[in-house]
Design a protein around this motif. Structure first.
Motif, PDB file in Angstrom:
ATOM      1  N   GLN A 118       7.824 -35.729  -5.852  1.00  0.00           N
ATOM      2  CA  GLN A 118       8.408 -37.060  -5.942  1.00  0.00           C
ATOM      3  C   GLN A 118       9.723 -37.182  -5.174  1.00  0.00           C
ATOM      4  O   GLN A 118      10.233 -38.285  -4.988  1.00  0.00           O
ATOM      5  N   HIS A 119      10.273 -36.052  -4.740  1.00  0.00           N
ATOM      6  CA  HIS A 119      11.581 -36.075  -4.071  1.00  0.00           C
ATOM      7  C   HIS A 119      11.413 -36.585  -2.643  1.00  0.00           C
ATOM      8  O   HIS A 119      10.600 -36.066  -1.869  1.00  0.00           O
ATOM      9  N   VAL A 120      12.199 -37.581  -2.273  1.00  0.00           N
ATOM     10  CA  VAL A 120      12.052 -38.210  -0.958  1.00  0.00           C
ATOM     11  C   VAL A 120      12.274 -37.219   0.179  1.00  0.00           C
ATOM     12  O   VAL A 120      11.597 -37.280   1.218  1.00  0.00           O
ATOM     13  N   LEU A 121      13.174 -36.281  -0.005  1.00  0.00           N
ATOM     14  CA  LEU A 121      13.468 -35.320   1.058  1.00  0.00           C
ATOM     15  C   LEU A 121      12.287 -34.383   1.278  1.00  0.00           C
ATOM     16  O   LEU A 121      11.937 -34.074   2.421  1.00  0.00           O
ATOM     17  N   TYR A 122      11.669 -33.940   0.214  1.00  0.00           N
ATOM     18  CA  TYR A 122      10.503 -33.069   0.349  1.00  0.00           C
ATOM     19  C   TYR A 122       9.318 -33.838   0.931  1.00  0.00           C
ATOM     20  O   TYR A 122       8.610 -33.337   1.807  1.00  0.00           O
ATOM     21  N   HIS A 123       9.132 -35.057   0.456  1.00  0.00           N
ATOM     22  CA  HIS A 123       8.003 -35.873   0.911  1.00  0.00           C
ATOM     23  C   HIS A 123       8.033 -36.071   2.426  1.00  0.00           C
ATOM     24  O   HIS A 123       7.003 -35.955   3.102  1.00  0.00           O
ATOM     25  N   HIS A 124       9.227 -36.349   2.956  1.00  0.00           N
ATOM     26  CA  HIS A 124       9.341 -36.622   4.389  1.00  0.00           C
ATOM     27  C   HIS A 124       9.737 -35.390   5.210  1.00  0.00           C
ATOM     28  O   HIS A 124       9.676 -35.431   6.442  1.00  0.00           O
ATOM     29  N   GLY A 125      10.152 -34.331   4.535  1.00  0.00           N
ATOM     30  CA  GLY A 125      10.650 -33.167   5.266  1.00  0.00           C
ATOM     31  C   GLY A 125       9.725 -31.975   5.334  1.00  0.00           C
ATOM     32  O   GLY A 125       9.900 -31.097   6.188  1.00  0.00           O
ATOM     33  N   LYS A 126       8.732 -31.909   4.471  1.00  0.00           N
ATOM     34  CA  LYS A 126       7.868 -30.725   4.379  1.00  0.00           C
ATOM     35  C   LYS A 126       7.241 -30.363   5.729  1.00  0.00           C
ATOM     36  O   LYS A 126       7.349 -29.223   6.193  1.00  0.00           O
ATOM     37  N   GLU A 127       6.574 -31.303   6.356  1.00  0.00           N
ATOM     38  CA  GLU A 127       5.894 -31.002   7.620  1.00  0.00           C
ATOM     39  C   GLU A 127       6.883 -30.649   8.726  1.00  0.00           C
ATOM     40  O   GLU A 127       6.601 -29.784   9.570  1.00  0.00           O
ATOM     41  N   GLU A 128       8.052 -31.292   8.714  1.00  0.00           N
ATOM     42  CA  GLU A 128       9.050 -31.003   9.754  1.00  0.00           C
ATOM     43  C   GLU A 128       9.623 -29.598   9.593  1.00  0.00           C
ATOM     44  O   GLU A 128       9.932 -28.926  10.591  1.00  0.00           O
ATOM     45  N   ILE A 129       9.779 -29.139   8.359  1.00  0.00           N
ATOM     46  CA  ILE A 129      10.265 -27.780   8.124  1.00  0.00           C
ATOM     47  C   ILE A 129       9.228 -26.765   8.582  1.00  0.00           C
ATOM     48  O   ILE A 129       9.562 -25.711   9.145  1.00  0.00           O
ATOM     49  N   GLU A 130       7.971 -27.073   8.369  1.00  0.00           N
ATOM     50  CA  GLU A 130       6.909 -26.185   8.855  1.00  0.00           C
ATOM     51  C   GLU A 130       6.935 -26.091  10.382  1.00  0.00           C
ATOM     52  O   GLU A 130       6.778 -25.007  10.954  1.00  0.00           O
ATOM     53  N   LYS A 131       7.152 -27.226  11.041  1.00  0.00           N
ATOM     54  CA  LYS A 131       7.256 -27.227  12.498  1.00  0.00           C
ATOM     55  C   LYS A 131       8.489 -26.442  12.962  1.00  0.00           C
ATOM     56  O   LYS A 131       8.440 -25.728  13.973  1.00  0.00           O
ATOM     57  N   LEU A 132       9.580 -26.573  12.240  1.00  0.00           N
ATOM     58  CA  LEU A 132      10.824 -25.883  12.599  1.00  0.00           C
ATOM     59  C   LEU A 132      10.641 -24.372  12.510  1.00  0.00           C
ATOM     60  O   LEU A 132      11.113 -23.628  13.385  1.00  0.00           O
ATOM     61  N   ALA A 133       9.975 -23.909  11.470  1.00  0.00           N
ATOM     62  CA  ALA A 133       9.726 -22.475  11.322  1.00  0.00           C
ATOM     63  C   ALA A 133       8.823 -21.968  12.433  1.00  0.00           C
ATOM     64  O   ALA A 133       9.024 -20.867  12.977  1.00  0.00           O
ATOM     65  N   GLU A 134       7.831 -22.763  12.795  1.00  0.00           N
ATOM     66  CA  GLU A 134       6.924 -22.364  13.869  1.00  0.00           C
ATOM     67  C   GLU A 134       7.641 -22.336  15.220  1.00  0.00           C
ATOM     68  O   GLU A 134       7.442 -21.425  16.038  1.00  0.00           O
ATOM     69  N   GLU A 135       8.502 -23.328  15.444  1.00  0.00           N
ATOM     70  CA  GLU A 135       9.226 -23.411  16.713  1.00  0.00           C
ATOM     71  C   GLU A 135      10.210 -22.267  16.889  1.00  0.00           C
ATOM     72  O   GLU A 135      10.328 -21.684  17.973  1.00  0.00           O
ATOM     73  N   THR A 136      10.953 -21.947  15.826  1.00  0.00           N
ATOM     74  CA  THR A 136      12.013 -20.941  15.935  1.00  0.00           C
ATOM     75  C   THR A 136      11.531 -19.532  15.609  1.00  0.00           C
ATOM     76  O   THR A 136      12.144 -18.555  16.053  1.00  0.00           O
ATOM     77  N   GLY A 137      10.480 -19.419  14.814  1.00  0.00           N
ATOM     78  CA  GLY A 137      10.009 -18.114  14.379  1.00  0.00           C
ATOM     79  C   GLY A 137      10.832 -17.529  13.246  1.00  0.00           C
ATOM     80  O   GLY A 137      10.536 -16.431  12.752  1.00  0.00           O
ATOM     81  N   GLU A 138      11.876 -18.247  12.810  1.00  0.00           N
ATOM     82  CA  GLU A 138      12.760 -17.772  11.749  1.00  0.00           C
ATOM     83  C   GLU A 138      12.416 -18.458  10.426  1.00  0.00           C
ATOM     84  O   GLU A 138      11.476 -19.245  10.345  1.00  0.00           O
ATOM     85  N   TYR A 139      13.194 -18.160   9.394  1.00  0.00           N
ATOM     86  CA  TYR A 139      13.058 -18.864   8.128  1.00  0.00           C
ATOM     87  C   TYR A 139      13.671 -20.254   8.259  1.00  0.00           C
ATOM     88  O   TYR A 139      14.807 -20.402   8.731  1.00  0.00           O
ATOM     89  N   ALA A 140      12.925 -21.268   7.870  1.00  0.00           N
ATOM     90  CA  ALA A 140      13.427 -22.645   7.856  1.00  0.00           C
ATOM     91  C   ALA A 140      13.534 -23.106   6.411  1.00  0.00           C
ATOM     92  O   ALA A 140      12.661 -22.804   5.584  1.00  0.00           O
ATOM     93  N   HIS A 141      14.604 -23.852   6.107  1.00  0.00           N
ATOM     94  CA  HIS A 141      14.915 -24.209   4.729  1.00  0.00           C
ATOM     95  C   HIS A 141      15.159 -25.711   4.589  1.00  0.00           C
ATOM     96  O   HIS A 141      15.750 -26.341   5.484  1.00  0.00           O
ATOM     97  N   LEU A 142      14.755 -26.245   3.455  1.00  0.00           N
ATOM     98  CA  LEU A 142      15.021 -27.633   3.092  1.00  0.00           C
ATOM     99  C   LEU A 142      15.660 -27.613   1.708  1.00  0.00           C
ATOM    100  O   LEU A 142      15.062 -27.103   0.748  1.00  0.00           O
ATOM    101  N   ALA A 143      16.873 -28.138   1.597  1.00  0.00           N
ATOM    102  CA  ALA A 143      17.625 -28.025   0.343  1.00  0.00           C
ATOM    103  C   ALA A 143      18.292 -29.338  -0.013  1.00  0.00           C
ATOM    104  O   ALA A 143      18.512 -30.204   0.839  1.00  0.00           O
ATOM    105  N   THR A 144      18.620 -29.463  -1.299  1.00  0.00           N
ATOM    106  CA  THR A 144      19.346 -30.620  -1.771  1.00  0.00           C
ATOM    107  C   THR A 144      20.382 -30.165  -2.799  1.00  0.00           C
ATOM    108  O   THR A 144      20.526 -28.960  -3.051  1.00  0.00           O
TER     109      THR A 144
END
Length: 273
Positions: free
Chosen positions: A86-112
């Motif tokens: 239900q969290h707006v940040l997770y709802h809109h950020g999940k796929e982008e964080i997955e892309k960020l991890a794939e792009e950089t090869g590092e750990y990507a994080h989404l926090a509030t």
């Protein structure tokens, strides 16, 4: 961790029975399960009182019993998934964080932030990321904000009065020799973060690990949370690599912002008929 803050802005009114039930839940988490006697000793409660609380929690499916040991039930997993989804940040950020991890090869994080502490909503491990066990544990507990790139990104946009309150409540404990523990130094760095648009964690949480984070703001410039990438010092300190991570992190934060703000915009078209 320091005591829990009353962030509601009103005098605290609590029910002792509910508070005690919460204490039992937290100790069951801390001990990874316990019996009645162990809980009673740990909480300085009578065994009969502990048993009554456990029986109620078990009846409501929040606790399960395995032999003489009580453990937290999967009801918490179901509730946690609901809250996160239900969290707006997770709802809109999940796929982008997955892309960020794939792009950089590092750990990507989404926090509030909640109650003055950092809460990790989502983490994705890239193909060359390090520290899997540590990052998994961080998903399970709130943490202080002053020594992480995600945390400092958030603090920089909370406003000085709010940050002062958080520091008063939780202090500035040191995780490593590089952690900022001076209030004036922290506020100076938060100003720099606002100016440059991103935060860094220079081995302030874990020796040998660095991170870069950027805030996610809504259309009113209220901070919703932050995005970050973490990796080993030998990679993150290389100038070209550092710049690439900064660009990737700030770009991801901006995309999430746009997605959130577009979703929050009235899309009704004017009626010209």
């Amino acid at each position: 961790m320091a005591g829990r803050a009353n962030t509601g802005g009103e005098p605290s009114r609590t029910l002792k029975t509910v508070s005690r039930a919460c204490d039992i839940i937290r100790v069951l988490e801390e001990l990874d399960g316990a019996g009645v006697t162990e809980l009673a000793t740990h909480l300085d409660m009578s065994k009969s009182a502990v048993y009554s609380h456990l029986s109620t929690l078990r009846e409501e499916h929040f606790v399960v019993k395995e032999g003489d040991t009580y453990r937290l039930g999967l009801q918490f997993l179901l509730l946690g998934e609901f809250v996160r989804n239900q969290h707006v940040l997770y709802h809109h950020g999940k796929e982008e964080i997955e892309k960020l991890a794939e792009e950089t090869g590092e750990y990507a994080h989404l926090a509030t932030e909640q109650h003055g502490l950092g809460v990790n909503l989502y983490k994705v491990q890239g193909e060359k990321a390090v520290g899997r066990d540590y990052q998994t544990n961080k998903l399970q507990k709130p943490d202080y904000l002053h020594f992480s790139a995600t945390g400092k990104s958030i603090l920089a946009h909370l406003g000085d009065e709010r940050v002062e309150g958080i520091v008063d409540e939780y202090g500035l404990s040191a995780k490593t020799e590089h952690t900022i523990t001076d209030r004036d130094e922290l506020f100076a760095e938060l100003e720099q973060i606002r100016e440059q648009g991103y935060a860094t964690n220079e081995e302030e949480e874990i020796k040998g690990l660095q991170a870069i984070g950027a805030p996610v703001l809504d259309k009113d410039d209220t901070v919703l949370g932050s995005v970050s990438v973490s990796g080993p010092v030998n990679r993150m300190q290389e100038p070209a690599y550092h710049d690439r991570i900064v660009d990737a992190v700030t770009s991801t934060a901006n995309i999430i912002e746009v997605n959130i703000n577009m979703a929050d915009t009235d899309t009704d078209l004017p009626d010209f008929t």
